[in-house]
Design a protein around this motif. Structure first.
Motif, mmCIF file in Angstrom:
data_model
loop_
_atom_site.group_PDB
_atom_site.id
_atom_site.type_symbol
_atom_site.label_atom_id
_atom_site.label_comp_id
_atom_site.label_asym_id
_atom_site.label_seq_id
_atom_site.Cartn_x
_atom_site.Cartn_y
_atom_site.Cartn_z
ATOM 1 N N ARG A 153 -2.496 -0.970 -11.156
ATOM 2 C CA ARG A 153 -1.707 -0.482 -10.018
ATOM 3 C C ARG A 153 -1.041 -1.655 -9.327
ATOM 4 O O ARG A 153 0.137 -1.616 -8.998
ATOM 5 N N THR A 154 -1.823 -2.718 -9.110
ATOM 6 C CA THR A 154 -1.273 -3.886 -8.430
ATOM 7 C C THR A 154 -0.076 -4.440 -9.204
ATOM 8 O O THR A 154 0.952 -4.795 -8.623
ATOM 9 N N GLU A 209 1.992 1.738 -3.401
ATOM 10 C CA GLU A 209 0.874 2.111 -4.271
ATOM 11 C C GLU A 209 0.487 3.592 -4.139
ATOM 12 O O GLU A 209 -0.103 4.166 -5.056
ATOM 13 N N GLN A 247 0.829 -1.210 0.000
ATOM 14 C CA GLN A 247 0.000 0.000 0.000
ATOM 15 C C GLN A 247 0.861 1.258 0.000
ATOM 16 O O GLN A 247 0.535 2.257 -0.631
ATOM 17 N N LEU A 255 0.587 6.063 -6.929
ATOM 18 C CA LEU A 255 -0.263 5.687 -8.058
ATOM 19 C C LEU A 255 -1.710 6.133 -7.863
ATOM 20 O O LEU A 255 -2.489 6.187 -8.806
ATOM 21 N N ARG A 264 8.636 2.601 -3.656
ATOM 22 C CA ARG A 264 7.651 3.677 -3.759
ATOM 23 C C ARG A 264 8.173 4.795 -4.671
ATOM 24 O O ARG A 264 7.417 5.403 -5.427
ATOM 25 N N VAL A 279 7.869 3.522 -8.437
ATOM 26 C CA VAL A 279 6.654 2.889 -8.938
ATOM 27 C C VAL A 279 5.974 3.711 -10.024
ATOM 28 O O VAL A 279 5.337 3.167 -10.926
ATOM 29 N N ARG A 289 1.961 -2.865 -11.191
ATOM 30 C CA ARG A 289 3.115 -1.980 -11.032
ATOM 31 C C ARG A 289 3.752 -2.119 -9.657
ATOM 32 O O ARG A 289 4.973 -2.094 -9.528
ATOM 33 N N VAL A 290 2.906 -2.235 -8.654
ATOM 34 C CA VAL A 290 3.419 -2.379 -7.285
ATOM 35 C C VAL A 290 4.257 -3.652 -7.189
ATOM 36 O O VAL A 290 5.355 -3.659 -6.628
#
Lengths: 388, 226, 389
Positions: free
Chosen positions: B124-125, B111, B108, B114, B160, B163, B127-128
């Protein structure tokens, strides 16, 4: 002892928190003090209406002047006793009490309330030397002239100086003056002539109650026993003070009781507020506390320091609340006297008792709210000082 | 052309603070060119203005005067909200104290940047996951910061930072709070980002070991580059 | 994850503080709910009072009586369906089991026809009409005075001396929730024929009439008063509720005080919320700086703080309205209905009070957070990042 300055500074640094918490406490103190002041006001208005050597006589079985009714003949029986004071301001006076419905000035027809009218003989004014005319003039005995107490002057339509109102068709009572009576509940009454008033309402030859001035307060018991034993009289004899304190007990008891219950409930919220603030203070200063402990301050010293801080916070709230409550001196509050169905207009009265009670109340809130956080602070280990 | 190869161009930068009535000059007539794809370390004693310079490059602070061009944008001409948007697209931050949000898991935290984009949840998931794979912490996705070691926390912070695929990563003392071993891991990771992903890295550091990893070392003293 | 995740997670970051704050809000909402309920129930009496009933009393005073023959004049007015009369008896329980109940001497032939919210079994009603010293009382009062049908009952009066002996002919139960279950009624003839009523012979306290058409109440009131306008005792006719309230004139001041006090508790709640939010924001200054650096615009920071505050307030509000429902509708309410039926025949928190309390909590949560939220969002990023406390 941890220097007190440390706590003062801490409250000062966290300004927003301190102000919000203190204001919360201030509001509770305001409500509490207002209720107490109202109670004091009622007590003052009713109880100081009495003198120690004065006695009130009601029909047996009646609790209040309003529901009492006795024959005029009873007055003769009451007078025939050597304990009764003679001369100026002494003797026995019979009075008739009634309440009339009156419209509140400027509030429209739906807003009505009850006004107490007291019909008294010419000696009535002398019997109550605290009463004096503050504007206009005294009424002519035996006429339809009446005077109005200054607490309700101007409150009701027609019932103010220069106005007239009717007890019965075509029998208007004329208000010719306003009187003051040392802030007693008499100031919420209208006074007029006994005979004019009782004939207007068809109660000739009867009175509601009698007031008796005795030679000395010590004569009361004998007088009471004699009169209550007299079957012809069929009366109940009480000290004026007892009669009024019972009345005020009901009314002020109701108000103070209600106010206290509300304030105590409110204080729950304020105490939680204080606990939040003090908890925050402890969490914020864990490292400092650890350092103090490492320097050799005892757990007790830390506990006392935080309790003092909570008390200081509460005291600030208490003082602010009391400062606000002084504004209530500018307003008066109509209170229902349950014994007469009529209202007495009460001035909020700040006595030293009220101030002390309110401050103690605020300190109790601080203590209860601050105790648990203070205990937490006292349990912080010196090792905390070393933590990052 | 210099413009095409430089990702950071500073010209005549002055920065003064006011402490009370006393003006304090932190940076004076400073010029700086950072070529695209370089890994630069900025050293200097405390109070030399390193962090101020870093903040200006990152669009967190504005110079009193001078020209700032970073990743093709003229920062001086942008409003605060334009700057915020620009930062979210162009800058990846790595801080000394990691600055992860303690109430969010590693994934999180990664994320977070994003959320300012219009990417879908599944994208997003993805990319994370990629970012965490790059820093080697895929298996720690659902851990909270307090369940991670300092080195791991810093690697999450680096995930982070990358990302949103920024052009430039600014790192303020990234190894300052770490033990030797973790510091080395972080530096290796930064080096990898520079070499393999072509990220420009601008790092402020006290640590000679860290500076050594960079391809260019600069020294700042009394508001001027040496 | 979405933006709200962060705000939600922040709620329980300082568990102790959040729980205390929720508790404080809950307590505040409970108190607010209780006070508003009291005011609402007081007013509900007015709203739900029989709109088709008028009371006619002496114009000058609630304590002055009317000649009994006035009832015949009222009954002749077109539009009046039925009329009955009563005298206030000032009843007192010699054993003081209750401080107050309403006792009337009334016309036994018509009393329960007009006061149709009270239901008496037909056989008991017939028995009462045939028993000169019979009385009928409300079910709650009967319980308090520990009597059942057929028992003897002695009561005293504040107005008429001595003991008054009655035979309990019946017990009425309410048909409407606002009916007073704490009253007692006996034959007016019984009072009128008693020598202790020397000052009130052939007199009545008031006339209570039922009208055919509720919309005519204003014009009928005028019509009734006009009949007596030229007589010695003039009347004033009003709705039943207004009549009841005329005994409690100054009570409106207490209601005003209640209104103010219910605002005060909301203020206290706002202060506590503001404190909690200020503390949290202060602790998170650095974190907000990080979010800003990453690129979150100030409006997001503002949003995080506001959402968090409103959430805390709403959770507290929900707990509070649950407590209110529990405490008032299952505890205090039934107690008040039993013991203060004269003033509050019905005491339950209306749903709208709960809604208002919840909305107020949410809105005030937002208001409490506005200043810290704006300050936090305006904070310069580099200052926030520098601050490490």
């Amino acid at each position: 002892m941890v220097p007190f300055r440390y706590n003062v500074r801490s409250l000062f640094v966290r300004k927003v928190t301190t102000i919000a918490t203190a204001l919360g406490i201030a509001l509770v103190v305001f409500v509490f003090a207002a209720a107490l002041m109202l109670g004091e006001g009622v007590e003052r208005a009713l109880v100081s209406s009495s003198r120690p050597e004065n006695v009130i006589v009601l029909r047996k079985g009646s609790d209040a002047e309003l529901s009492s009714s006795m024959s005029q003949d009873v007055l003769g029986l009451l007078r025939g006793n050597s304990a009764v004071a003679q001369g100026e301001g002494g003797g026995v006076i019979g009075e008739v009490i009634l309440v009339i419905t009156a419209e509140l000035e400027g509030k429209g027809e739906s807003q009505i309330s009850n006004v107490l009218i007291r019909g008294m003989p010419a000696e009535g004014m002398k019997f109550r030397p605290e009463a004096r005319i503050v504007s206009g003039r005294a009424p002519q005995p035996g006429t339809n002239e009446v005077i109005v107490g200054k607490a309700i002057a101007g409150r009701f339509k027609g019932v103010s100086e220069g106005g007239t109102f009717e007890l019965r068709r075509n029998r208007p009572l004329k208000v010719v003056g306003t009187f003051a009576a040392d802030g007693t509940s008499f100031e919420s009454e209208v006074w007029g002539d006994l005979d004019v008033i009782r004939t207007s309402v068809g109660r000739q030859a009867s009175v509601s109650s009698a007031r008796v001035r005795l030679n000395s307060p010590a004569d009361f018991e004998t007088y009471r026993t004699t009169m209550e034993a007299d079957k012809r009289a069929n009366v109940k004899v009480q000290r004026e003070a007892d009669y009024y304190s019972k009345q005020s007990e009901q009314t002020s008891g109701f108000l103070v009781g209600l106010g206290t219950v509300v304030a105590i409930l409110f204080s729950l919220a304020a105490m939680i507020g204080a606990a939040i603030t003090m908890n925050g203070a402890v969490a914020h200063r864990t490292k400092e506390i650890g350092t103090l402990r490492a320097l050799g301050f005892s757990r007790i010293a830390i506990l006392v320091s935080f309790v003092l801080e909570a008390l200081l916070l509460a005291l600030i709230g208490g003082v602010v609340g009391l400062a606000f409550v002084q504004l209530l001196a500018l307003v008066s509050f109509p209170v229902m006297n349950f014994q007469t169905f009529s209202e007495i207009v009460i001035a909020f009265k700040a006595t030293p008792n009220v101030l002390i009670s309110a401050l103690v109340f605020s300190l109790v809130m601080g203590l209860v709210g601050g105790l648990v956080p203070a205990i937490r602070a006292a349990r912080v280990s010196p090792v905390e000082a070393m933590r990052g | 052309m210099a413009e095409a190869t430089s990702i950071v161009t500073l010209k005549g930068i002055n920065k003064t603070f006011h402490r009370g009535k006393e003006p304090i000059t932190v940076l004076e007539s400073l010029d700086l060119d950072v070529p695209t794809g370089s890994f630069e370390a900025l050293m200097g004693p405390s109070g030399s203005g390193k962090s101020t310079l870093l903040n200006i490059i990152a669009g967190l602070d504005r110079p009193t005067s001078g020209e700032v061009k970073v990743a093709g944008a003229n920062l001086a001409a942008m409003s605060d909200s334009q700057l915020a948007k620009w930062r979210s697209q162009n800058i990846g931050f790595v801080f000394q104290s990691f600055n992860l949000i303690p109430v969010l898991t590693a994934a999180q935290n990664v994320e977070l940047p994003l959320l300012l984009t219009s990417l879908s949840g599944s994208e997003r998931t993805k990319r994370v996951q990629t970012a965490l794979r790059v820093v080697g912490l895929e298996d720690r996705m659902h851990h909270y910061p307090r369940q991670l070691s300092g080195g791991q926390e810093q690697r999450v912070a680096i995930a982070r930072a990358i990302v949103n695929d920024p052009k430039i990563i600014v790192a303020d003392e990234p190894t300052g709070d770490l033990d030797r071993k973790s510091a080395d891991d972080v530096l290796t990771l930064l080096d990898k980002l520079n070499k393999e992903l072509g990220k420009t890295i601008f790092m402020v550091t006290h640590d000679p070991n860290a500076a050594e990893k960079a391809s260019v070392q600069r020294k700042l003293d009394k508001g001027a580059l040496q | 994850m979405n933006i709200a995740t962060y705000a939600r997670r922040n709620l329980f970051r300082r568990k102790g503080r959040t729980i205390l704050t929720i508790l404080a809000v809950a307590v505040a909402v409970l108190i607010f709910g209780a006070i508003r309920t009291a005011v609402a129930m007081w007013n509900a009496g007015a709203d739900e009072a029989a709109v088709d009933r008028l009371a006619t009393r002496h114009k000058v005073s609630i304590t002055m009586q009317l000649p009994k023959r006035y009832i015949d004049d009222v009954r002749k007015v077109p539009g009046i369906k039925a009329a009955t009369w009563a005298v206030w008896f000032g009843g007192k329980d010699p054993k003081e089991r209750t401080p107050f109940f309403a006792a009337f001497a009334a016309d036994h032939n018509t009393w329960f026809d007009v006061l149709d919210e009270m239901s008496v079994p037909p056989d008991q009603l017939a028995k009462w009409k045939a028993t000169p010293n019979g009385t009928i009382l409300g079910d709650v009062l009967a319980k308090t005075l520990e009597v059942k049908v057929g028992d003897r009952l002695t009561i005293n009066s504040d107005i008429y001396p001595g003991d008054w002996e009655f035979e309990v002919s019946g017990i009425y139960t309410p048909l409407r929730k606002t009916a007073d279950r704490n009253s007692l009624v006996f034959h007016w003839d019984y009072l009128n024929n008693d020598p202790r009523n020397e000052f009130g012979k052939e007199q009545i306290g008031w006339v209570m009439s039922q009208i055919s058409n509720a919309s005519e109440s204003a014009s009928l009131s005028k019509a009734i008063d006009k009949i007596f306008d030229e007589r010695d005792d003039q009347t004033v006719t009003m709705s039943e509720r207004a009549f009841q309230l005329s005994f409690l004139g100054a009570f409106s001041a207490i209601l005003t005080a209640f209104d103010l006090v219910s605002l005060v508790i909301l203020l206290i709640m706002t202060m506590i919320l503001a404190n909690t939010i200020a503390m949290s924001v202060r602790e998170r200054t650095h974190e907000y700086g990080v979010l800003r650096a990453i690129g979150f615009p100030p409006s997001y920071i503002l949003g995080f703080i506001l959402v968090e505050a409103v959430l805390i307030a709403l959770v507290g509000g929900l707990v509070g309205i649950a407590l209110t429902t529990l405490l008032i509708n299952f505890g205090m309410g039934p107690f008040i209905e039993q013991n203060m039926a004269g003033l509050f025949p019905y005491f339950k928190t209306p749903p709208w009070v709960l809604m208002v309390a919840l909305v107020a909590a949410g809105v005030l949560g937002g208001i409490a957070a506005i200043v810290p939220a704006i300050r936090a969002s305006r904070h310069k990023v580099i200052d926030s990042l520098r601050r490490l406390d």
